[in-house]
Design an enzyme around this catalytic site. Structure first.
Site, mmCIF file in Angstrom:
data_model
loop_
_atom_site.group_PDB
_atom_site.id
_atom_site.type_symbol
_atom_site.label_atom_id
_atom_site.label_comp_id
_atom_site.label_asym_id
_atom_site.label_seq_id
_atom_site.Cartn_x
_atom_site.Cartn_y
_atom_site.Cartn_z
ATOM 1 C CB THR A 25 -44.621 -11.239 -68.965
ATOM 2 O OG1 THR A 25 -43.594 -10.374 -68.930
ATOM 3 C CG2 THR A 25 -45.902 -10.594 -69.402
ATOM 4 C CB ALA A 44 -47.516 -14.765 -80.784
ATOM 5 C CB SER A 77 -42.482 0.495 -71.861
ATOM 6 O OG SER A 77 -42.016 0.464 -70.386
ATOM 7 C CE1 TYR A 82 -37.572 -2.552 -72.602
ATOM 8 C CE2 TYR A 82 -38.242 -1.231 -70.590
ATOM 9 C CZ TYR A 82 -38.499 -2.117 -71.591
ATOM 10 O OH TYR A 82 -39.980 -2.570 -71.693
#
Ligand code: NDP
Ligand code: 8X3
Length: 252
Positions: free
Chosen positions: A188, A12, A140, A153
Site C-alpha cells: 500500500t 478509507a 499488525s 511502531y
C-alpha cells in the site's frame, strides 16, 4: 426487507481502508468513509455511490474535538453505526531507538493508538445502547512481535492488540463483537509514508508477492459476515513468502 448495515471506515482514502470500502460496497453495506484527503474522499464516494449509500467525513484522528464532533454530527440515516473499522494508521520512520525522531514517535502513538481510541469513544455509545455492533481494529504482525528498528511502531501495534482485548472484555455484556486483524507486509502507501517518499520505499515489496490490500479486505468482510453467534477474535495473516517480521523469501 433487512435494513442495510452501516460501516464507518477510518483511513478509507488508501490501501486497506479503501479496499475494504470497495469490498463492503459490493455487498451493499452503507459507508461512512473517513480520511484527510478530501479529493480522494470525493472520488471514492463518486465511484462507490453507484453501489451503495456513501457519506464522507474529513478529520484528522489526532484531533480529539474534531473527531468526536464529526462522528456525532452524522445525518440520521448514518448515525447507527453497525461496523467500525479502525484502520487509519501508519509507521513513521524505521530508526533505532537511540536515534528515533520525536515527531515520528508522536505521530505513531497519536494516530495508531490515541486516534483509534477517540474514534471508538464516539462510536461505542450507540453500539452499547443498541446492544449490537462489530469493531474491527487493524493491528499488525508488528503487534505480535518486535523487529529491529520497529520499536515505537511495534509498541503502538502491541497497544492496539491490548486495547482490542480490553474492548472485547468490556463490551462483552453488550453483545458487541471485537476483532483484531493483523497483517504482515501489505503493498500500500504504507512504506511511502514510513520512508517519507524516500526511494527506499520502492524496495520493500520487491522480489516477492506481498499481501495486497484486497486480500486483507476479503478477510475483514469474512469476519463481519459471520453469523451472530460467531466472533473472529484475532487473525494473523502473511503473504506466502513471509514467515515472520524478519523472514521473507525473496528472489535474487
Ligand atoms: P496507507 O498509507 O495506504 O493508508 C493509511 C490510511 O490512514 C490513509 O487512508 C490515510 O488517509 C489514513 N490516515 C493516516 N493518518 C491519518 C490521520 N492522522 N487522520 C486520519 N486518517 C489518517 O496504509 P495501509 O492501508 O497499509 O495502512 C492501514 C492500516 O493497516 C494502518 O493501521 C497500518 O498500520 C496497518 N497495517 C499495514 C500494513 C502494511 O504492510 N501496509 C501491515 C499491517 C498493518 P489520509 O492521509 O487521507 O488521512
Ligand atoms: C506493517 C507491517 O512489518 O512493516 O504493520 O511492521 S511491518
Amino acid at each position: 426487507m433487512n435494513k442495510r448495515k452501516v460501516a464507518l471506515i477510518t483511513g478509507a482514502t488508501s490501501g486497506i481502508g479503501r479496499a475494504t470500502a470497495e469490498e463492503f460496497a459490493k455487498h451493499g453495506i452503507n459507508l461512512i468513509l473517513c480520511g484527510r484527503r478530501q479529493q480522494r474522499l470525493d472520488s471514492i464516494e463518486k465511484t462507490l455511490s453507484k453501489q451503495t449509500e456513501v457519506y464522507t467525513l474529513n478529520f484528522d484522528v489526532r484531533n480529539r474535538e474534531k473527531t468526536l464532533e464529526s462522528i456525532t454530527s452524522l445525518p440520521e440515516e448514518f448515525k447507527d453505526i453497525d461496523i467500525l473499522i479502525n484502520n487509519a494508521g501508519n509507521a513513521h520512520g524505521l530508526d533505532p531507538i537511540q536515534s528515533g525522531n520525536l515527531d515520528d514517535w508522536d505521530a505513531m502513538m497519536d494516530i495508531n493508538v490515541k486516534g483509534l481510541l477517540y474514534v471508538s469513544k464516539a462510536v461505542i455509545p450507540g453500539m452499547t445502547e443498541r446492544q449490537s455492533g462489530h469493531i474491527i481494529n487493524i493491528g499488525s504482525s508488528a503487534g505480535k512481535e518486535v523487529y529491529p528498528n520497529g520499536n515505537v511502531y511495534c509498541g503502538s501495534k502491541h497497544a492496539v492488540l491490548a486495547i482490542t482485548e480490553g474492548m472485547r472484555i468490556d463490551l462483552n455484556p453488550f453483545g458487541i463483537k471485537v476483532t483484531a486483524i493483523n497483517p504482515g507486509l501489505v503493498e500500500t502507501e504504507f512504506s511511502e509514508v514510513r520512508f517519507k517518499g524516500d526511494a527506499m520505499a520502492d524496495n520493500v515489496y520487491k522480489g516477492y508477492k506481498a499481501l495486497q490490500a484486497e486480500d486483507v479486505a476479503e478477510v475483514i468482510y469474512f469476519a463481519i459476515s459471520r453469523p451472530v453467534h460467531v466472533n473472529i477474535a484475532d487473525v494473523l495473516m502473511f503473504c506466502t513468502a513471509q514467515a515472520s517480521s524478519t523472514i521473507v523469501k525473496k528472489s535474487q
